[in-house]
Design a protein around this motif. Structure first.
Motif, PDB file in Angstrom:
ATOM      1  N   LEU A 274     -59.345 -22.120 -40.056  1.00 57.78           N
ATOM      2  CA  LEU A 274     -58.041 -21.735 -39.527  1.00 57.78           C
ATOM      3  C   LEU A 274     -56.954 -21.814 -40.591  1.00 57.78           C
ATOM      4  O   LEU A 274     -56.135 -20.882 -40.708  1.00 57.78           O
ATOM      5  N   PRO A 275     -56.881 -22.877 -41.414  1.00 57.12           N
ATOM      6  CA  PRO A 275     -55.842 -22.898 -42.456  1.00 57.12           C
ATOM      7  C   PRO A 275     -55.983 -21.745 -43.448  1.00 57.12           C
ATOM      8  O   PRO A 275     -54.973 -21.174 -43.888  1.00 57.12           O
ATOM      9  N   ARG A 276     -57.215 -21.383 -43.818  1.00 57.93           N
ATOM     10  CA  ARG A 276     -57.393 -20.265 -44.750  1.00 57.93           C
ATOM     11  C   ARG A 276     -56.886 -18.977 -44.117  1.00 57.93           C
ATOM     12  O   ARG A 276     -56.191 -18.173 -44.768  1.00 57.93           O
TER      13      ARG A 276
ATOM     14  N   PRO B  22     -56.603 -22.992 -27.494  1.00 62.78           N
ATOM     15  CA  PRO B  22     -55.657 -24.036 -27.923  1.00 62.78           C
ATOM     16  C   PRO B  22     -55.800 -24.356 -29.406  1.00 62.78           C
ATOM     17  O   PRO B  22     -56.911 -24.309 -29.962  1.00 62.78           O
ATOM     18  N   LEU B  23     -54.685 -24.668 -30.043  1.00 53.45           N
ATOM     19  CA  LEU B  23     -54.722 -25.017 -31.460  1.00 53.45           C
ATOM     20  C   LEU B  23     -55.593 -26.246 -31.685  1.00 53.45           C
ATOM     21  O   LEU B  23     -56.188 -26.410 -32.761  1.00 53.45           O
ATOM     22  N   ALA B  24     -55.699 -27.124 -30.706  1.00 57.97           N
ATOM     23  CA  ALA B  24     -56.553 -28.308 -30.815  1.00 57.97           C
ATOM     24  C   ALA B  24     -58.026 -27.969 -30.637  1.00 57.97           C
ATOM     25  O   ALA B  24     -58.884 -28.833 -30.815  1.00 57.97           O
TER      26      ALA B  24
ATOM     27  N   ASN C 109     -63.544 -23.945 -32.138  1.00 59.81           N
ATOM     28  CA  ASN C 109     -63.936 -25.007 -31.218  1.00 59.81           C
ATOM     29  C   ASN C 109     -63.339 -26.358 -31.617  1.00 59.81           C
ATOM     30  O   ASN C 109     -62.913 -27.137 -30.753  1.00 59.81           O
ATOM     31  N   ASP C 110     -63.285 -26.633 -32.928  1.00 62.02           N
ATOM     32  CA  ASP C 110     -62.753 -27.916 -33.400  1.00 62.02           C
ATOM     33  C   ASP C 110     -61.237 -27.922 -33.496  1.00 62.02           C
ATOM     34  O   ASP C 110     -60.605 -28.980 -33.368  1.00 62.02           O
ATOM     35  N   GLY C 111     -60.617 -26.754 -33.754  1.00 67.61           N
ATOM     36  CA  GLY C 111     -59.173 -26.703 -33.907  1.00 67.61           C
ATOM     37  C   GLY C 111     -58.697 -27.491 -35.113  1.00 67.61           C
ATOM     38  O   GLY C 111     -59.455 -27.769 -36.057  1.00 67.61           O
ATOM     39  N   VAL C 112     -57.420 -27.858 -35.083  1.00 65.86           N
ATOM     40  CA  VAL C 112     -56.832 -28.654 -36.166  1.00 65.86           C
ATOM     41  C   VAL C 112     -56.018 -29.789 -35.549  1.00 65.86           C
ATOM     42  O   VAL C 112     -55.590 -29.708 -34.393  1.00 65.86           O
ATOM     43  N   PRO C 113     -55.791 -30.874 -36.302  1.00 63.84           N
ATOM     44  CA  PRO C 113     -55.090 -32.037 -35.748  1.00 63.84           C
ATOM     45  C   PRO C 113     -53.697 -31.720 -35.194  1.00 63.84           C
ATOM     46  O   PRO C 113     -53.248 -32.350 -34.231  1.00 63.84           O
ATOM     47  N   GLU C 114     -53.018 -30.732 -35.802  1.00 63.09           N
ATOM     48  CA  GLU C 114     -51.666 -30.392 -35.332  1.00 63.09           C
ATOM     49  C   GLU C 114     -51.662 -29.966 -33.859  1.00 63.09           C
ATOM     50  O   GLU C 114     -50.650 -30.079 -33.164  1.00 63.09           O
TER      51      GLU C 114
END
Length: 387
Positions: free
Chosen positions: A56-58, A107-109, A170-175
């Motif tokens: 996702l960040p990339r 969801p972002l999470a 599926n894992d999302g990001v901590p934010e």
């Protein structure tokens, strides 16, 4: 003609798709004079040979690189996994991104599905028939030609890359575990028949993270609302873009934006209720007899507004306490409908009586029948035509 005062709409596709999936939406926006850009995410159907990492960040960085090439403000639109990507991109360009539209958003999470639940998704790389069945299983009315096209291009995706895509959404990001830092308007469009990003998931995992996010269900659509009901999705985008440009999205030049026109943009019962007196009376060519009382009229008008795929108020005249509004609309897959609405107001400017005239006759009859089905058990069926 393109209006330079409007933000550019930047569109980001979801899992396994490509930028071309947005073509029907872009066609509507182009007709409305709105500039669009669409990106192909690395490794997926539009750029299958592009190397990773597939995170996702990339992907957010790739979108930001596109934003840096776009002059002026933008509205970021992301579908499914693309919704995660655009939120991360907006964090990097808060002054440029004026609005977010999240279509059937993950969801972002992340979805946090167990490993065994995502195994079928991880096996879709290079499997055209598997991708076809996956889309059919999560959609309501996926166009056959587009389904075939996406299956064909999806077959070129590297099977080894797909597990990385799945882990990303599926894992999302901590934010995603925190309230969003985005302060602009947020529009969330979920498919009414979406069995993946359900109403519960969207409300708890997405909408709750934004202050004042608007959530709309797209009838007749599942997880690919932008492919299943592109006109509806596009008109929501038009409304947001026009509001950011300082104009109403459904009023032509010379027509005043007001409570009535704004309610048609919001398409909710509460929005219409803000404009009515308690004993408001509604008459229409789509009704056998009038509907009376604010609560009932609110329900009728909210249901009616959801049927229109597009609606523009084109002409206006005022005489005393009466406003006359001519309008043009589409419904039922592009059927053209037009008419005149007469609003009679009280001394305080609230609407006391509504008269709505539709044409042509066949469209009015179809509209009445569909409206009756939407309001079954809410408004007496004797009000509506039935074949």
């Amino acid at each position: 003609m393109v209006n330079a005062d409007r933000p550019t709409v930047v569109l980001v596709h979801g899992f396994l798709d490509d930028a071309a999936v947005w073509r029907p939406v872009r066609a509507v926006l182009d007709r409305r004079g709105i500039t669009t850009e669409a990106i192909d995410l690395a490794g997926m159907s539009g750029l299958p040979a592009e190397p990773g990492p597939y995170t996702l960040p990339r992907y957010a960085d790739d979108v930001v690189a596109l934003l840096d090439r776009v002059a002026g403000p933008v509205v970021l639109v992301g579908q499914s996994m693309g919704a995660q990507v655009v939120e991360l991109a907006a964090r990097q360009r808060p002054d440029q991104v004026r609005g977010l539209v999240l279509v059937t958003p993950v969801p972002l999470a992340g979805t946090s599905l167990p490993a065994e639940a995502v195994v079928p998704f991880k096996g879709l790389g290079g499997d055209a028939e598997g991708q076809r069945q996956a889309r059919l299983g999560l959609s309501v009315s996926f166009p056959t030609e587009e389904l075939d096209r996406l299956a064909a291009v999806g077959a070129t995706v590297d099977p080894g890359a797909v597990p990385q895509f799945v882990d990303a959404w599926n894992d999302g990001v901590p934010e995603g575990a925190q309230p969003s830092t985005f302060t602009g308007p947020v529009l969330i469009l979920r498919g009414a028949g979406d069995g993946f990003c359900t109403a519960e998931l969207v409300d708890a995992g997405v909408a709750a993270r934004f202050a004042g996010a608007e959530v709309h269900a797209v009838d007749g659509a599942g997880h690919w609302a932008h492919a299943e009901r592109p006109e509806v999705v596009a008109e929501h985008l038009v409304g947001l873009v026009e509001s950011l440009a300082g104009a109403s999205g459904n009023t032509a030049d010379g027509v005043d934006a007001q409570g009535w026109t704004a309610a048609f943009e919001k398409k909710t019962a509460d929005a219409f209720g803000e404009a009515f007196v308690a004993d408001v009376r509604l008459r229409a060519t789509t009704l056998y007899r009038p509907v009376e009382g604010a609560a009932a009229v609110q329900q009728v008008m909210a249901a009616a507004s959801s049927i229109y795929e597009s609606l523009t108020f084109t002409q206006q005249a005022t005489e005393g306490r009466r406003d006359y509004l001519e309008w043009e609309a589409t419904a039922f897959g592009g059927t053209e409908i037009s008419g005149v609405t007469i609003l009679t107001k009280d001394e305080e400017g609230r609407i006391a009586e509504i008269a709505i005239h539709h044409r042509p006759l066949q469209a009015a009859l179809t509209f009445s029948e569909v409206l009756g089905r939407k309001l079954d058990g809410i408004v007496d069926a004797e009000h509506f035509y039935s074949s």
